[in-house]
Design a protein around this motif. Structure first.
Motif, PDB file in Angstrom:
ATOM      1  N   CYS A   8       0.861  -1.187   0.000  1.00 61.06           N
ATOM      2  CA  CYS A   8       0.000   0.000   0.000  1.00 61.06           C
ATOM      3  C   CYS A   8       0.895   1.233   0.000  1.00 61.06           C
ATOM      4  O   CYS A   8       1.556   1.517   0.989  1.00 61.06           O
ATOM      5  N   THR A   9       0.911   1.940  -1.102  1.00 56.07           N
ATOM      6  CA  THR A   9       1.733   3.137  -1.204  1.00 56.07           C
ATOM      7  C   THR A   9       0.871   4.370  -0.939  1.00 56.07           C
ATOM      8  O   THR A   9      -0.028   4.678  -1.710  1.00 56.07           O
ATOM      9  N   ALA A  10       1.157   5.037   0.163  1.00 54.50           N
ATOM     10  CA  ALA A  10       0.425   6.253   0.511  1.00 54.50           C
ATOM     11  C   ALA A  10       1.017   7.429  -0.246  1.00 54.50           C
ATOM     12  O   ALA A  10       2.224   7.648  -0.214  1.00 54.50           O
ATOM     13  N   LYS A  11       0.159   8.158  -0.957  1.00 52.47           N
ATOM     14  CA  LYS A  11       0.601   9.366  -1.664  1.00 52.47           C
ATOM     15  C   LYS A  11       0.843  10.500  -0.676  1.00 52.47           C
ATOM     16  O   LYS A  11       1.583  11.427  -0.963  1.00 52.47           O
ATOM     17  N   HIS A  85      -9.967  10.302  15.988  1.00 52.03           N
ATOM     18  CA  HIS A  85     -10.698   9.073  15.664  1.00 52.03           C
ATOM     19  C   HIS A  85      -9.927   8.202  14.680  1.00 52.03           C
ATOM     20  O   HIS A  85      -9.833   7.006  14.849  1.00 52.03           O
ATOM     21  N   HIS A  86      -9.381   8.821  13.622  1.00 50.37           N
ATOM     22  CA  HIS A  86      -8.607   8.054  12.640  1.00 50.37           C
ATOM     23  C   HIS A  86      -7.701   8.973  11.837  1.00 50.37           C
ATOM     24  O   HIS A  86      -7.851  10.188  11.875  1.00 50.37           O
ATOM     25  N   ILE A  87      -6.763   8.341  11.132  1.00 46.14           N
ATOM     26  CA  ILE A  87      -5.943   9.065  10.164  1.00 46.14           C
ATOM     27  C   ILE A  87      -6.268   8.504   8.786  1.00 46.14           C
ATOM     28  O   ILE A  87      -6.703   7.356   8.661  1.00 46.14           O
ATOM     29  N   CYS A  88      -6.086   9.325   7.772  1.00 43.40           N
ATOM     30  CA  CYS A  88      -6.443   8.926   6.410  1.00 43.40           C
ATOM     31  C   CYS A  88      -5.282   9.176   5.462  1.00 43.40           C
ATOM     32  O   CYS A  88      -4.736  10.286   5.422  1.00 43.40           O
ATOM     33  N   PHE A  89      -4.935   8.132   4.708  1.00 43.19           N
ATOM     34  CA  PHE A  89      -3.904   8.238   3.682  1.00 43.19           C
ATOM     35  C   PHE A  89      -4.558   8.216   2.311  1.00 43.19           C
ATOM     36  O   PHE A  89      -5.505   7.462   2.077  1.00 43.19           O
ATOM     37  N   GLU A  90      -4.015   9.018   1.401  1.00 44.17           N
ATOM     38  CA  GLU A  90      -4.489   8.997   0.018  1.00 44.17           C
ATOM     39  C   GLU A  90      -3.722   7.921  -0.749  1.00 44.17           C
ATOM     40  O   GLU A  90      -2.512   7.794  -0.610  1.00 44.17           O
ATOM     41  N   VAL A  91      -4.467   7.144  -1.537  1.00 42.39           N
ATOM     42  CA  VAL A  91      -3.881   6.084  -2.357  1.00 42.39           C
ATOM     43  C   VAL A  91      -4.460   6.162  -3.763  1.00 42.39           C
ATOM     44  O   VAL A  91      -5.457   6.840  -3.995  1.00 42.39           O
ATOM     45  N   VAL A 137      -8.216   6.712   1.123  1.00 47.19           N
ATOM     46  CA  VAL A 137      -9.103   7.429   0.201  1.00 47.19           C
ATOM     47  C   VAL A 137      -8.447   7.483  -1.171  1.00 47.19           C
ATOM     48  O   VAL A 137      -7.239   7.687  -1.286  1.00 47.19           O
ATOM     49  N   ASP A 138      -9.265   7.271  -2.171  1.00 50.87           N
ATOM     50  CA  ASP A 138      -8.855   7.428  -3.563  1.00 50.87           C
ATOM     51  C   ASP A 138      -9.591   8.647  -4.089  1.00 50.87           C
ATOM     52  O   ASP A 138     -10.780   8.572  -4.390  1.00 50.87           O
ATOM     53  N   GLN A 139      -8.905   9.777  -4.186  1.00 50.04           N
ATOM     54  CA  GLN A 139      -9.550  11.022  -4.596  1.00 50.04           C
ATOM     55  C   GLN A 139      -9.887  11.035  -6.077  1.00 50.04           C
ATOM     56  O   GLN A 139     -10.679  11.865  -6.514  1.00 50.04           O
TER      57      GLN A 139
END
Length: 144
Positions: A8-11, A85-91, A137-139
């Motif tokens: 999983c590569t986080a942008k 609550h959470h952290i979010c990475f863009e992929v 998240v996939d933007q």
């Protein structure tokens, strides 16, 4: 769990989400104290929350207020109170990423993407991330 390098590569870090009891009061506080800009508050019925993403410099904060008293965010607030609550990475390629994570033994909450505030989203179970709830998240699939 097998090796997860390059699974999983986080942008980049997309946002940090904070669970709150009153989203309007929270947004007002952050505007007055930290000078954040306007926030569009949206209901997300399938997640049982009211949410707002706000830009803070090059980063974002997401405020989430439960609308479902039996939902996960409501349970979080009951157990832990307001807070991160959470952290979010863009992929990129969320479904492919989820497939690779699952094949690598990472415990997922969502095995398929669902619509979120910023695009297609999915969550990784905290049991696989040292107790941290992680959203992907996939933007490229953001609501238009």
């Amino acid at each position: 769990m097998t090796q997860t390098q390059d699974v999983c590569t986080a942008k980049g870090l997309h946002h940090v989400a904070i669970a709150v009891k009153d989203i309007h009061d929270t947004v007002k506080f952050y505007q007055e104290v930290f000078g954040i800009g306007p926030a569009q508050i949206e209901d997300i019925p399938d997640q049982g929350v009211r949410a707002a993403l706000v830009r803070v410099g090059g980063s974002q904060l997401e405020f989430i207020q439960p609308t479902d008293p039996e939902g996960g965010v409501a349970r979080f607030l009951d157990r832990r109170g307001e807070g991160v609550h959470h952290i979010c990475f863009e992929v990129e390629g969320l479904q492919d990423t989820l497939d690779r994570l699952q094949e690598s033994g990472v415990q997922l909450i969502d095995t398929a993407p669902r619509e979120g505030l910023s695009g297609s989203i999915a969550f990784i179970h905290p049991g696989s991330t040292n107790g941290v709830l992680v959203e992907l998240v996939d933007q490229d699939t953001a609501r238009r």
